[in-house]
Design a protein around this motif. Structure first.
Motif, PDB file in Angstrom:
ATOM      1  N   ILE A 161      34.339  31.847 -13.194  1.00 25.26           N
ATOM      2  CA  ILE A 161      35.205  32.815 -12.710  1.00 25.26           C
ATOM      3  C   ILE A 161      35.229  33.816 -13.378  1.00 25.26           C
ATOM      4  O   ILE A 161      34.899  34.159 -14.098  1.00 25.26           O
ATOM      5  CB  ILE A 161      36.465  31.554 -13.604  1.00 25.26           C
ATOM      6  CG1 ILE A 161      36.244  30.211 -13.432  1.00 25.26           C
ATOM      7  CG2 ILE A 161      38.040  32.014 -14.108  1.00 25.26           C
ATOM      8  CD1 ILE A 161      37.461  29.635 -14.489  1.00 25.26           C
ATOM      9  N   TYR A 162      35.641  34.769 -12.040  1.00 25.15           N
ATOM     10  CA  TYR A 162      35.802  36.814 -12.580  1.00 25.15           C
ATOM     11  C   TYR A 162      36.763  36.739 -12.243  1.00 25.15           C
ATOM     12  O   TYR A 162      37.935  36.270 -11.544  1.00 25.15           O
ATOM     13  CB  TYR A 162      34.652  37.025 -11.488  1.00 25.15           C
ATOM     14  CG  TYR A 162      33.070  36.202 -11.438  1.00 25.15           C
ATOM     15  CD1 TYR A 162      32.515  36.934 -12.816  1.00 25.15           C
ATOM     16  CD2 TYR A 162      32.641  35.151 -10.175  1.00 25.15           C
ATOM     17  CE1 TYR A 162      31.473  36.906 -11.710  1.00 25.15           C
ATOM     18  CE2 TYR A 162      31.658  35.562 -10.454  1.00 25.15           C
ATOM     19  CZ  TYR A 162      30.665  35.676 -11.364  1.00 25.15           C
ATOM     20  OH  TYR A 162      29.674  35.055 -11.368  1.00 25.15           O
ATOM     21  N   SER A 163      37.276  38.267 -13.144  1.00 25.84           N
ATOM     22  CA  SER A 163      39.159  38.334 -12.769  1.00 25.84           C
ATOM     23  C   SER A 163      38.618  39.560 -12.912  1.00 25.84           C
ATOM     24  O   SER A 163      37.522  40.182 -13.474  1.00 25.84           O
ATOM     25  CB  SER A 163      39.576  37.833 -13.740  1.00 25.84           C
ATOM     26  OG  SER A 163      41.023  38.533 -13.521  1.00 25.84           O
ATOM     27  N   GLY A 164      39.465  40.677 -12.258  1.00 25.68           N
ATOM     28  CA  GLY A 164      39.618  42.160 -12.490  1.00 25.68           C
ATOM     29  C   GLY A 164      40.424  43.106 -11.819  1.00 25.68           C
ATOM     30  O   GLY A 164      41.652  42.074 -10.948  1.00 25.68           O
ATOM     31  N   THR A 165      40.340  44.155 -11.278  1.00 29.44           N
ATOM     32  CA  THR A 165      41.632  44.794 -11.022  1.00 29.44           C
ATOM     33  C   THR A 165      41.025  45.691  -9.525  1.00 29.44           C
ATOM     34  O   THR A 165      39.311  45.754  -9.373  1.00 29.44           O
ATOM     35  CB  THR A 165      42.213  45.781 -11.814  1.00 29.44           C
ATOM     36  OG1 THR A 165      41.209  46.380 -12.262  1.00 29.44           O
ATOM     37  CG2 THR A 165      43.109  45.380 -12.775  1.00 29.44           C
ATOM     38  N   SER A 166      41.653  45.959  -8.541  1.00 33.98           N
ATOM     39  CA  SER A 166      41.275  46.233  -7.095  1.00 33.98           C
ATOM     40  C   SER A 166      42.759  47.123  -6.989  1.00 33.98           C
ATOM     41  O   SER A 166      43.468  47.083  -6.509  1.00 33.98           O
ATOM     42  CB  SER A 166      40.786  45.753  -6.453  1.00 33.98           C
ATOM     43  OG  SER A 166      40.561  46.631  -4.709  1.00 33.98           O
ATOM     44  N   GLY A 167      42.500  48.823  -6.425  1.00 32.87           N
ATOM     45  CA  GLY A 167      43.963  49.704  -6.253  1.00 32.87           C
ATOM     46  C   GLY A 167      44.772  49.044  -7.563  1.00 32.87           C
ATOM     47  O   GLY A 167      45.149  48.737  -8.847  1.00 32.87           O
ATOM     48  N   GLY A 168      45.733  48.277  -6.189  1.00 33.23           N
ATOM     49  CA  GLY A 168      47.323  47.664  -7.705  1.00 33.23           C
ATOM     50  C   GLY A 168      47.410  45.609  -7.452  1.00 33.23           C
ATOM     51  O   GLY A 168      48.549  46.048  -8.132  1.00 33.23           O
ATOM     52  N   ASP A 169      46.146  46.013  -6.820  1.00 26.83           N
ATOM     53  CA  ASP A 169      45.771  43.856  -7.343  1.00 26.83           C
ATOM     54  C   ASP A 169      45.245  43.816  -8.453  1.00 26.83           C
ATOM     55  O   ASP A 169      44.277  44.392  -9.018  1.00 26.83           O
ATOM     56  CB  ASP A 169      45.097  43.700  -6.209  1.00 26.83           C
ATOM     57  CG  ASP A 169      46.417  44.369  -5.050  1.00 26.83           C
ATOM     58  OD1 ASP A 169      47.651  43.993  -5.568  1.00 26.83           O
ATOM     59  OD2 ASP A 169      45.734  43.816  -4.063  1.00 26.83           O
ATOM     60  N   VAL A 170      45.301  42.719  -9.223  1.00 22.11           N
ATOM     61  CA  VAL A 170      44.584  41.827  -9.942  1.00 22.11           C
ATOM     62  C   VAL A 170      43.745  40.846  -9.193  1.00 22.11           C
ATOM     63  O   VAL A 170      44.871  40.227  -8.810  1.00 22.11           O
ATOM     64  CB  VAL A 170      45.070  41.775 -11.315  1.00 22.11           C
ATOM     65  CG1 VAL A 170      46.236  40.893 -10.522  1.00 22.11           C
ATOM     66  CG2 VAL A 170      44.109  41.170 -12.114  1.00 22.11           C
TER      67      VAL A 170
END
Length: 485
Positions: A396-405
């Protein structure tokens, strides 16, 4: 239809040409008449307002028996100024008291015995009037009195308008020729125009007939950028949209039938099991207690399975009708992911899976329905557990990109064939139907997940390689995005 339109267009062009030429003819004739009338009265006024000429006439009027002869001689001397040609224009010397004709410039012509309005004006010693009448003559009458006033004569100039009539006849002939030539040109032009206008209409007619027969593939060739070209292009666009819409309706109808068949099958299987075990218990009174307990457990399990199917269908129905309400709140997506990880960890250990969790530092909070977001993540991870052989790896990975998580769940499971990927979010669609039913799947989990994420303004995608594994990515905006209800 095309012949009718061509005939109508030709008739319209001919009528326009005829009307135009008629108007031109009328104005030309009226203009010629007015021109000659103005010229006549201007010419007469110029001569009879000459003091020397009028003085000589008055002197001649006082010569007694020689008066008429002397006046005639003077008028013949001014034939050019008066425009007397003896064919179309003549002068008359009349008695100033009775108006009777005494002498005329053309003895071969019958004496003009008529008394015109201008002759009456002269008899009454009034100024001659330039009457713009449509009569067949033009005239002026001037009262000439001797210097002592004892003798009165009337000089009457009259034009029979033969020149005007001849010119009008020539104009009419020219206009008639122009009309005939114009008619020919109009027919040619109207045929050319009708071809340019009617060809697209014929194409649209044939295309419309084909559409009525269910063929939307026929297109009209667009050859111009004018209104007709725009109409043809719009017709082509409309046909394409209708074709697309019908294809979509057919697809939806196919999905509906498949959906009904799937629902029937999904409910029939547990109902059949329940009936079989219930009839066995009812018919055989000597079944051991432990076997009865096992059969009752199976019945309850099948009831739970039907309940789950019905609940999932009700939830999807609420999404379709817009009746589902999101309980929006600000919450930590990081904490939600950690809670899902903790809830699934025990099941992963039971199957000897390696469960990894990697999160970026300080993930932002998002606004959404936390319970439903966790439901989506649980469904995805539950699928990863089902279709990954024991001893596999789930990350399970999680992060942000631009205005999205984003949250990504990867597994080392059996994977999904490429041809099945576009349909993984369809309701009741399962890649391995037999294995899915054995594991208790209904084929609605990813459909519900898609609806929930879409309602939050996010997106969910699946990437997979058979025999290697599957990756599911959920993206959610952390600045607004969820629908208010």
């Amino acid at each position: 239809m095309s012949n009718s339109l061509r005939v109508k267009l030709v008739i319209i062009m001919l009528l326009i040409m005829a009307l135009l030429m008629t108007v031109v003819l009328v104005f030309l004739i009226m203009g010629v008449q007015d021109f000659f009338t103005d010229q006549f009265y201007t010419q007469m006024r110029t001569v009879f307002e000459n003091p020397e000429f009028v003085g000589e006439l008055r002197t001649a009027a006082g010569m007694g028996t020689q008066s008429v002869e002397r006046m005639e001689t003077l008028l013949f001397a001014f034939l050019g100024e008066l425009g007397i040609d003896r064919a179309t224009r003549n002068f008359y010397i009349r008695d100033g008291t009775t108006g009777a004709v005494l002498v005329t410039s053309n003895p071969d012509e019958d004496a003009w015995g008529g008394v015109t309005r201008n002759v009456l004006n002269a008899l009454l010693d009034q100024e001659p009037s330039a009457v713009r009448s449509r009569a067949n003559y033009m005239d002026v009458a001037w009262l000439i009195s001797s210097h002592d006033g004892d003798a009165n004569y009337i000089v009457h100039i009259i034009d029979n308008k033969q020149t005007v009539q001849s010119l009008n006849a020539e104009i009419f002939t020219v206009i008639l020729r122009a009309v005939l030539i114009g008619f020919a040109i109009s027919v040619i032009i109207s045929l050319i125009i009708s071809k340019a206008l009617i060809s697209p209409i014929q194409g649209m007619t044939k295309a419309a007939e084909a559409m009525a027969d269910g063929d939307f593939s026929r297109k009209i060739r667009v050859e111009s950028a004018d209104e007709v070209g725009v109409l043809a292009k719009t017709f082509n666009d409309m046909a394409s949209q209708i074709e697309t819409m019908l294809a979509e309706l057919q697809r939806v109808e196919s999905l509906r039938r498949e959906f009904v068949a799937n629902v029937s099958h999904e409910l029939r299987t547990p109902l059949t099991n329940i009936r079989s075990y219930a009839e066995t218990i009812s018919d055989d009174k000597d079944i051991p207690a432990d076997m009865q307990e096992e059969f009752l457990g199976i019945i309850i399990s099948q009831c739970d399975r039907m309940t789950k199917i019905v609940q999932d269908l009700l939830e999807l129905s609420r999404y379709d009708s817009g009746a589902s309400v999101l309980a929006l709140e600000e919450f930590s997506i990081e904490q939600a992911v950690r809670d899902v990880y903790a809830a699934i960890a025990l099941e992963a250990r039971k199957r000897s899976h390696v469960l990894n969790l990697e999160l970026e530092w300080k993930l932002p909070s998002i606004r959404g329905d936390r319970a439903k977001i966790e439901q989506v993540l649980m469904n995805i991870i539950a699928n990863a557990l089902k279709y990954t052989p024991d001893g596999g790896t789930i990350a399970i990975y999680s992060g942000t990109s631009g205005g999205d998580v984003w949250v990504k769940i990867e597994d080392t499971g059996v994977g999904i064939p490429e041809e099945d990927l576009p349909r993984v979010f369809d309701r009741f669609y399962r890649v391995d139907k037999a294995r899915s039913r054995e594991s208790g799947g209904t084929g609605l989990g990813l459909s519900i997940a898609k609806e929930i994420i879409t309602r939050h303004g996010g997106d969910i995608t699946v990437e997979s390689t058979p025999g290697i594994g599957t990756s599911v990515t959920v993206k959610l905006p952390f600045e607004g995005g969820a629908e208010e209800n």
